[in-house]
Structure formats: structure tokens, C-alpha cells
Design an enzyme around this catalytic site. Structure first.
Site, PDB file in Angstrom:
ATOM      1  N   THR A 151      41.498  23.427 -19.533  1.00  0.00           N
ATOM      2  CA  THR A 151      41.494  23.145 -20.974  1.00  0.00           C
ATOM      3  C   THR A 151      42.001  21.738 -21.257  1.00  0.00           C
ATOM      4  O   THR A 151      41.609  21.115 -22.239  1.00  0.00           O
ATOM      5  CB  THR A 151      42.370  24.189 -21.700  1.00  0.00           C
ATOM      6  OG1 THR A 151      41.736  25.452 -21.552  1.00  0.00           O
ATOM      7  CG2 THR A 151      42.547  23.890 -23.164  1.00  0.00           C
ATOM      8  N   SER A 170      39.618  27.086 -14.736  1.00  0.00           N
ATOM      9  CA  SER A 170      40.400  27.652 -13.620  1.00  0.00           C
ATOM     10  C   SER A 170      40.324  29.167 -13.541  1.00  0.00           C
ATOM     11  O   SER A 170      40.759  29.751 -12.545  1.00  0.00           O
ATOM     12  CB  SER A 170      41.857  27.184 -13.659  1.00  0.00           C
ATOM     13  OG  SER A 170      42.650  27.988 -14.488  1.00  0.00           O
ATOM     14  N   THR A 179      45.207  26.510 -17.119  1.00  0.00           N
ATOM     15  CA  THR A 179      46.425  27.327 -17.132  1.00  0.00           C
ATOM     16  C   THR A 179      46.220  28.715 -16.524  1.00  0.00           C
ATOM     17  O   THR A 179      47.175  29.338 -16.063  1.00  0.00           O
ATOM     18  CB  THR A 179      46.942  27.524 -18.579  1.00  0.00           C
ATOM     19  OG1 THR A 179      45.926  28.161 -19.352  1.00  0.00           O
ATOM     20  CG2 THR A 179      47.347  26.214 -19.217  1.00  0.00           C
ATOM     21  N   ASP A 180      44.957  29.196 -16.537  1.00  0.00           N
ATOM     22  CA  ASP A 180      44.741  30.611 -16.199  1.00  0.00           C
ATOM     23  C   ASP A 180      45.195  30.984 -14.787  1.00  0.00           C
ATOM     24  O   ASP A 180      45.764  32.051 -14.577  1.00  0.00           O
ATOM     25  CB  ASP A 180      43.256  30.975 -16.368  1.00  0.00           C
ATOM     26  CG  ASP A 180      42.851  31.065 -17.837  1.00  0.00           C
ATOM     27  OD1 ASP A 180      43.745  31.148 -18.697  1.00  0.00           O
ATOM     28  OD2 ASP A 180      41.641  31.055 -18.117  1.00  0.00           O
TER      29      ASP A 180
HETATM   30  N1  ASP Z   1      40.365  28.905 -19.055  1.00  0.00           N
HETATM   31  C1  ASP Z   1      41.151  27.690 -19.036  1.00  0.00           C
HETATM   32  C2  ASP Z   1      41.425  27.339 -17.574  1.00  0.00           C
HETATM   33  O1  ASP Z   1      42.218  27.985 -16.983  1.00  0.00           O
HETATM   34  C3  ASP Z   1      42.408  27.907 -19.786  1.00  0.00           C
HETATM   35  C4  ASP Z   1      43.350  26.756 -19.794  1.00  0.00           C
HETATM   36  O2  ASP Z   1      43.254  25.795 -19.062  1.00  0.00           O
HETATM   37  O3  ASP Z   1      44.301  26.827 -20.610  1.00  0.00           O
HETATM   38  O4  ASP Z   1      40.829  26.433 -17.068  1.00  0.00           O
END
Ligand code: ASP
Length: 314
Positions: free
Chosen positions: A16, A62, A95-96
Site C-alpha cells: 500500500t 503483500s 502490511t498484510d
Molecule cells: N494489501 C496490502 C499489502 O499488504 C496492504 C498494505 O500494504 O497495507 O500489500
């Protein structure tokens, strides 16, 4: 910001932090992994003029993280850490699955220099984009003399890789270190570490297979009301090598699921119990039939089990 004349390498993997949305007010309907790592660095005026080097290792959401990117990321991180002119490495990530990648890198590399992972909960186009400050903080930590280990920085909070977890679906301070508490803080460019930097013995990059399908298959199953052994038996049929159960409470498992897990263990599958609670450890007892994964989250326990299956003699 620390003064460093040595290079800090920023490795981009997507997420993200590199995401964009059509509407600056939209913090959920965006597409991750759209901007390159150089663009992320350029968007932070305070980073201009610092000795930074950028490299795009992957460009992924991610949630789709996998063994091929892990192998490449571990290799590129190790490559740059080995350079005398490099003070530390920053990794931008989603973050995932950040807690999984961070744990893997700490166990494989146990770096004597800082490897600072950062991310964002808002896309780069958001009115409240958190990525630029997080990236600045990560570079700051990477330049701290004496810092070492794989670290995670978000929302001004510094975490060690082992034990860090994504603990909120939406808030910008989405990460927690559970019982251990955060390692420190980054405030206005000043880093305060409350605990020692992470240490450990590196397992070594050579254990990570080049081919994604050569990695052991380890699945996570969850214990819950009405649980059955169906998924475990299906996993055994396809030749799974390890299973982590995200158990209830202090590692308790529904009787029907437990019976299937014990069958799997008898067939040679390694089975570990973690907890789906989100905080706390599974306290082991001498009469446990299925070993505890300690304080590791189910996702980190899976990474640890994969590594143990890859390094049986270490
Ligand atoms: N779906 C995103 C990822 O993990 C969520 C994020 O980065 O906050 O790439």
C-alpha cells in the site's frame, strides 16, 4: 535524522505504501504496488541529498507474498549488507504479510546491521498518506550507529521482527509487539531504543531453495466451534509436511480437529500449536501431545516450521 556518510539501500517490494487510488479520500478502494521505490523516495523532501540507493526487488500486494520473492529479497538484502559502504537496508513492503517476511529475514540473516522494514496503511495518493513519514523514519533508523537486526517501523513505533504482528485492519498504528512491547520510538527524527537490538544466529541464505516448489508445504488450520478433521486429512493426502494449528486460548484444540492432527503427527507431519488469540504465548506442559509454538503468531510459527524443515541438522 542521523548523519551518515554511508549508503542506505532502499529495496522496494510493493504494498500500500506504493499504492494509488483514483480518489484521495478513498483509503480502502486502491490498488497496491503501483509506484516504484524511486518515486517513493522522491516524494520525501527530507531524503533528498542523502546517500540512498534504490532497487526494486518486487512489485506486489503483500497478500500475495510467496517463496520466490522471499528468496530474492533475502538474497538482495544479504548482498547489500555485505558491502562495507552500506550502513543499513530499508525495505518497503505491504502490511498484510510484513510480520512473516520480517521474521524470515531475521532468522535467515540475523543481520549485524539494521534492516528496517516499513509500510503504510494509506495509499500514496491519500490525503492522510502515512508512507512518506514511515519511510523517513525507516531511513533514520537505518542510519543509527550500532543498530542491528530486522526491525519494523510504522507510525513512529519501532518493533523487533520476532513477535511483531499486524493487529488492526485500518488504523495507521496497526502493528503491535504484544507482550514484549515495542523496541522503541522514532520522534521528530530522534530514535529512542528501550530494549536491546535484536540478535541471533543466522541460519544462512543457502538453505532457502531457489525454486518456489522446493520449499516445504506447511499449512495453517484453525480450531473453532464445530471444527472437524476434514481439512487436516485433505492436507495429509496432498503430502503436506507441516501443520500449524491456530488454536483457541492457551493452545486448546477442538477434539475432532485434535484427533486428525494427532493422526497427521503419527504419519510424520510436524504439527505445532499456536494461538488465534492475537496476544500471549501457548504455555507448554510436559504432557502436551502437540508441541507449542511459544509466543509466535500462527503466521510466524509457519515460517519457523518451514525453516526448521529446511534446516534439519542446524
Ligand atoms: N494489501 C496490502 C499489502 O499488504 C496492504 C498494505 O500494504 O497495507 O500489500
Amino acid at each position: 535524522m542521523q548523519n551518515t556518510s554511508r549508503t542506505i539501500v532502499v529495496l522496494g517490494t510493493g504494498g500500500t505504501i506504493a499504492g494509488t487510488a483514483a480518489d484521495a479520500a478513498d483509503n480502502v478502494g486502491y490498488t497496491a504496488a503501483q509506484l516504484g521505490v524511486e518515486a517513493l523516495v522522491k516524494a520525501v523532501p527530507a531524503l533528498a541529498g542523502l546517500p540512498l540507493e534504490c532497487e526494486q526487488v518486487a512489485q506486489a500486494d503483500s497478500k500475495d507474498m510467496g517463496f520466490a520473492v522471499w528468496r530474492a529479497l533475502a538474497q538482495r538484502t544479504a548482498h547489500h549488507l555485505a558491502r562495507d559502504d552500506v550502513a543499513g537496508v530499508v525495505i518497503t513492503h505491504g502490511t498484510d504479510t510484513l510480520e512473516e517476511t520480517a521474521y524470515l529475514l531475521q532468522r535467515v540473516l540475523a543481520p549485524a546491521k539494521p534492516v528496517v522494514m516499513t509500510a503504510a496503511m494509506r495509499p500514496a495518493t491519500s490525503m492522510q498518506a502515512d508512507g512518506p513519514q514511515n519511510l523517513l523514519d525507516a531511513v533514520t533508523v537505518a542510519g543509527v550507529p550500532g543498530a542491528q537486526g530486522v526491525l519494523v517501523v510504522l507510525a513512529g513505533t519501532l518493533h523487533a521482527a520476532a513477535g511483531v504482528r499486524k493487529a488492526h485492519t485500518y488504523r495507521v498504528d496497526a502493528f503491535s509487539s504484544s507482550d514484549a512491547g515495542p523496541l522503541g520510538v522514532v520522534e521528530e527524527g530522534a530514535v529512542t531504543a528501550w530494549r536491546a537490538w535484536p540478535q541471533g544466529e543466522a541460519l544462512g541464505l543457502q538453505w532457502l531453495p531457489m525454486e518456489a516448489d522446493a520449499w516445504p508445504q506447511v499449512e495453517i488450520v484453525t480450531s473453532h466451534a464445530g471444527a472437524s478433521g476434514a481439512l487436516v486429512r485433505a492436507a495429509c493426502e496432498i503430502g503436506v509436511q507441516g501443520l500449524v494449528v491456530a488454536a483457541t486460548g492457551n493452545g486448546t484444540v477442538h477434539a475432532a480437529l485434535e484427533a486428525a492432527l494427532l493422526e497427521a503427527q503419527d504419519q510424520g507431519v510436524t504439527v505445532w500449536r499456536s494461538s488465534r488469540c492475537g496476544n500471549g504465548r501457548v504455555l507448554a506442559r510436559p504432557d502436551d501431545m502437540l508441541p507449542s509454538a511459544g509466543a509466535l503468531t500462527p503466521a510466524q510459527a509457519r515460517v519457523e516450521l518451514i525453516l526448521q524443515l529446511l534446516t534439519p541438522s542446524v
